[in-house]
Motif scaffolding. Structure first.
Motif, mmCIF file in Angstrom:
data_model
loop_
_atom_site.group_PDB
_atom_site.id
_atom_site.type_symbol
_atom_site.label_atom_id
_atom_site.label_comp_id
_atom_site.label_asym_id
_atom_site.label_seq_id
_atom_site.Cartn_x
_atom_site.Cartn_y
_atom_site.Cartn_z
ATOM 1 N N ASN A 1 0.827 -1.211 0.000
ATOM 2 C CA ASN A 1 0.000 0.000 0.000
ATOM 3 C C ASN A 1 0.849 1.243 0.000
ATOM 4 O OD1 ASN A 1 -2.589 -0.803 -0.149
ATOM 5 N ND2 ASN A 1 -2.906 -0.965 2.071
ATOM 6 N N LYS A 2 1.848 1.214 0.881
ATOM 7 C CA LYS A 2 2.714 2.378 1.024
ATOM 8 C C LYS A 2 3.418 2.697 -0.290
ATOM 9 C CE LYS A 2 6.482 3.292 3.861
ATOM 10 N NZ LYS A 2 7.345 2.621 4.823
ATOM 11 N N GLU A 3 3.821 1.653 -0.994
ATOM 12 C CA GLU A 3 4.544 1.852 -2.256
ATOM 13 C C GLU A 3 3.595 1.964 -3.450
ATOM 14 O OE1 GLU A 3 8.049 1.708 -2.305
ATOM 15 O OE2 GLU A 3 8.185 1.274 -0.167
ATOM 16 N N GLY A 4 2.287 1.877 -3.171
ATOM 17 C CA GLY A 4 1.313 1.946 -4.262
ATOM 18 C C GLY A 4 1.455 0.789 -5.244
ATOM 19 N N GLN A 5 1.843 -0.377 -4.727
ATOM 20 C CA GLN A 5 2.041 -1.532 -5.610
ATOM 21 C C GLN A 5 0.942 -2.567 -5.442
ATOM 22 O OE1 GLN A 5 5.930 -3.034 -4.815
ATOM 23 N NE2 GLN A 5 6.921 -1.674 -6.257
ATOM 24 N N ASP A 6 0.799 -3.363 -6.459
ATOM 25 C CA ASP A 6 -0.199 -4.393 -6.519
ATOM 26 C C ASP A 6 0.392 -5.723 -6.031
ATOM 27 O OD1 ASP A 6 -2.878 -4.221 -7.799
ATOM 28 O OD2 ASP A 6 -2.173 -6.166 -8.568
ATOM 29 N N ILE A 7 -0.451 -6.583 -5.472
ATOM 30 C CA ILE A 7 0.029 -7.873 -4.983
ATOM 31 C C ILE A 7 0.718 -8.679 -6.101
ATOM 32 C CG2 ILE A 7 -2.227 -8.996 -5.319
ATOM 33 C CD1 ILE A 7 -0.115 -9.875 -2.342
ATOM 34 N N ALA A 8 0.228 -8.506 -7.326
ATOM 35 C CA ALA A 8 0.814 -9.258 -8.448
ATOM 36 C C ALA A 8 2.280 -8.870 -8.667
ATOM 37 C CB ALA A 8 0.012 -9.003 -9.719
ATOM 38 N N ALA A 9 2.642 -7.627 -8.257
ATOM 39 C CA ALA A 9 4.010 -7.145 -8.480
ATOM 40 C C ALA A 9 4.832 -7.207 -7.192
ATOM 41 C CB ALA A 9 3.956 -5.713 -8.990
ATOM 42 N N SER A 10 4.364 -7.971 -6.197
ATOM 43 C CA SER A 10 5.060 -7.998 -4.915
ATOM 44 C C SER A 10 6.501 -8.494 -5.069
ATOM 45 C CB SER A 10 4.319 -8.928 -3.947
ATOM 46 O OG SER A 10 5.117 -9.129 -2.793
ATOM 47 N N PRO A 11 7.471 -7.722 -4.561
ATOM 48 C CA PRO A 11 8.863 -8.170 -4.641
ATOM 49 C C PRO A 11 9.128 -9.376 -3.738
ATOM 50 C CG PRO A 11 8.710 -5.874 -3.879
ATOM 51 C CD PRO A 11 7.327 -6.422 -3.922
ATOM 52 N N VAL A 12 8.296 -9.560 -2.716
ATOM 53 C CA VAL A 12 8.456 -10.726 -1.840
ATOM 54 C C VAL A 12 7.444 -11.784 -2.289
ATOM 55 C CG1 VAL A 12 8.391 -11.559 0.540
ATOM 56 C CG2 VAL A 12 9.160 -9.229 0.062
ATOM 57 N N SER A 13 7.948 -12.953 -2.662
ATOM 58 C CA SER A 13 7.053 -13.998 -3.168
ATOM 59 C C SER A 13 6.373 -14.726 -2.009
ATOM 60 C CB SER A 13 7.844 -15.006 -3.997
ATOM 61 O OG SER A 13 8.677 -15.754 -3.129
ATOM 62 N N ALA A 14 5.345 -15.494 -2.360
ATOM 63 C CA ALA A 14 4.650 -16.279 -1.337
ATOM 64 C C ALA A 14 5.627 -17.269 -0.691
ATOM 65 C CB ALA A 14 3.470 -17.019 -1.965
#
Ligand code: ADP
Ligand code: MG
Length: 494
Positions: free
Chosen positions: A374-387
């Motif tokens: 949220n803070k970075e305005g990013q989407d879960i699909a683009a998460s730098p940390v994987s599941a």
């Protein structure tokens, strides 16, 4: 069938309390490659008039042919709304003239819609839920679009959207506040996205709401309603409804009466204004479309579609609560978007001890990961940390290799640099110290250096916290907090 949502909020007028009554008509664009009655593309953003067949342009003699996929999508949606699926429905012509409607009528379903009564469960403040009734869902065509800003002296028509399939989903007048109406729209949108029957993109106009609003004294019969057309964001839906209810209360308290009319919401001014009154209302002269046979569905098709539905948000939420002990609130946050829920499930899949750490995983996904995204305005699909990386971080906490505090540092490293959390913990010496000898040494040193604090803590045991803090600090946060607490209690004689 449904008890209306309980009033959660009455409005104070000059002459007493008022209650809002709200019913919504949602237009949801069907996710489908082709239009409702032609093979033209529904792709967004094509050059004007490039996705237009002779049927969409209403050339004389062209015949509509129903797109089976749109029918399946409507049935799936009906099933997702726990609604009656009508095995026989019919198409009608809704006649009116407008330059973006070359046929001179819209093909819709009037008397016999494909889907009948159903219901949607909405989440209210404080974890309460309530049910909003669905009156019907029918299939209809979208119109084209007038373009006014292309040419200074003329208006152009773009027929790309002409004939695209819409589902109109009509609620019962069951909502009693703008918050409930907003909760209903966002829940409906979530369900549609899970089903894959509408992308719910309100910015593109793929989901828009006509808001019917009336007010009454609590316990009185329904008042006359006004309909606010085509509101295209959840925030505006709330604003438009609140403004409209206030406006009606003002008129009634001044001794006036409400005229049934269609209004528009102006987000810049924050007010609704009249578009047309009931007298000016169109007489659409509906009649059955002679080009289309009644739509007959087999029980087998409905069963097939039912069997292939994905797990829907309410079921998923209940499962998260019972399997992992999540709070209703946390479970609701996770299931609000299908992608978020799937990410959480992938994290769970990767855990060594799902029963032990499922709840810990929810906290980490919601607070650390979603918070950061949220803070970075990013989407879960683009998460730098994987599941998978999340699972490893949570395993490390759950098994006691690192503390929650160190885990935050580890998360930060994985977020910015990537890497295997287990390897990082080894390489960077982040392991929690559970070696009692090492911790004892630190504890002894601090006690020896602070005789005054020892006396204070012995007089008032709550002050032991100061020692815990010191030990944690001098161990770089790596001492096992439970071991530190136990040791201190013994050493201080508490
Ligand atoms: P129409 O046939 O004129 O379109 P409907 O009965 O289909 O009217 O209702 C349209 C929408 O208006 C529905 O969503 C319904 O819940 C809502 N509605 C009906 N009566 C009221 C009312 N008195 N106040 C608020 N909403 C209403
Ligand atoms: Mg209607």
């Amino acid at each position: 069938m449904n008890a209306p949502v309980k009033p959660s909020k009455l409005i104070k007028g000059a002459t007493g309390d008022w209650e809002m009554v709200i019913g919504l008509e949602i237009h949801a664009q069907v996710t489908s490659k082709a239009k409702l009655f032609s093979g033209s593309s529904t792709a967004f953003g094509g050059a004007p008039n490039t996705h237009v067949s002779l049927v969409d342009a209403a050339m004389p003699g062209m015949l509509p042919v129903i797109n089976e996929e749109c029918v399946r999508q409507a049935v799936r949606t009906g099933l997702g709304l726990n609604a009656q699926i009508n095995l026989r429905s019919t198409f009608d012509r809704k006649n009116y003239f407008y330059p973006d409607l070359p046929q001179g009528y819209q093909i819709s379903q009037y008397k016999s819609p494909i889907v009948g009564e159903g219901e949607v469960t909405i989440e209210l403040d404080g974890g309460e839920t309530a049910t909003v009734g669905i009156e019907r869902l029918h299939l209809e065509q979208d119109a084209g679009k007038l373009v006014h800003d292309r040419n200074p002296s003329s208006t152009s028509v773009d027929l790309n959207r002409s004939g695209v399939a819409l589902m109109e989903i009509v609620s019962k007048p069951d909502m009693r506040s703008s918050e409930q109406a907003q909760a209903y729209v966002s829940k409906l949108r979530t369900i549609l996205r899970y089903l894959g029957t509408c992308d719910g993109d309100m910015e593109k106009g793929n989901l828009r709401a006509d808001c019917n609003v009336s007010v009454r004294r609590p316990g009185e019969p329904f008042g006359t309603r006004c309909e606010i057309k085509n509101v295209n964001s959840i925030r505006f839906i709330g604003q438009a409804i609140d403004y409209e209810a206030r406006r009606q209360i003002g008129i009634l308290e001044d001794g006036g009466s409400i005229e049934q009319e269609t209004r528009l919401y102006d987000p810049n001014k924050g007010e609704t204004r009249s578009m047309r009154s009931k007298e000016e209302a169109h007489d659409y002269r509906y009649f059955p479309d002679p080009d289309l046979l009644p739509l007959e569905l087999s029980e087998a098709l409905v069963e097939e579609l039912k069997a292939s539905l994905p797990e829907l948000p309410d079921d998923k939420k209940a499962r998260f609560v019972s399997a992992f002990g999540l709070s209703d609130y946390d479970a609701a946050v996770l299931v609000a978007e299908r992608e978020s829920a799937e990410f959480y499930e992938a994290v769970i899949d990767g855990l060594k001890d799902k029963a032990r750490d499922g709840k810990l995983a929810a906290n980490w996904v919601i607070n650390e990961l979603f918070g950061r995204l949220n803070k970075e305005g990013q989407d879960i699909a683009a998460s730098p940390v994987s599941a998978a990386q999340m699972s490893h971080i949570i395993d490390l906490i759950g098994e006691g290799t690192i503390s929650g505090k160190i885990a935050k540092d580890l998360f930060e490293i994985v977020w910015t640099e990537g890497g295997d959390p287990r390897v990082l913990v080894e390489e960077r010496g982040m392991k929690q110290v559970t070696d009692m000898g090492a911790i004892e040494k630190v504890v002894d040193d601090i006690i020896a250096a602070n005789p005054d604090k020892v006396a204070q803590a012995q007089a008032k045991p709550a002050l032991m916290g100061w020692f815990v803090g010191q030990v944690m600090k001098s161990s770089g946060g790596k001492a096992n907090p439970q071991a530190v607490n136990e040791l201190l209690k013994t050493k201080l004689g508490l």
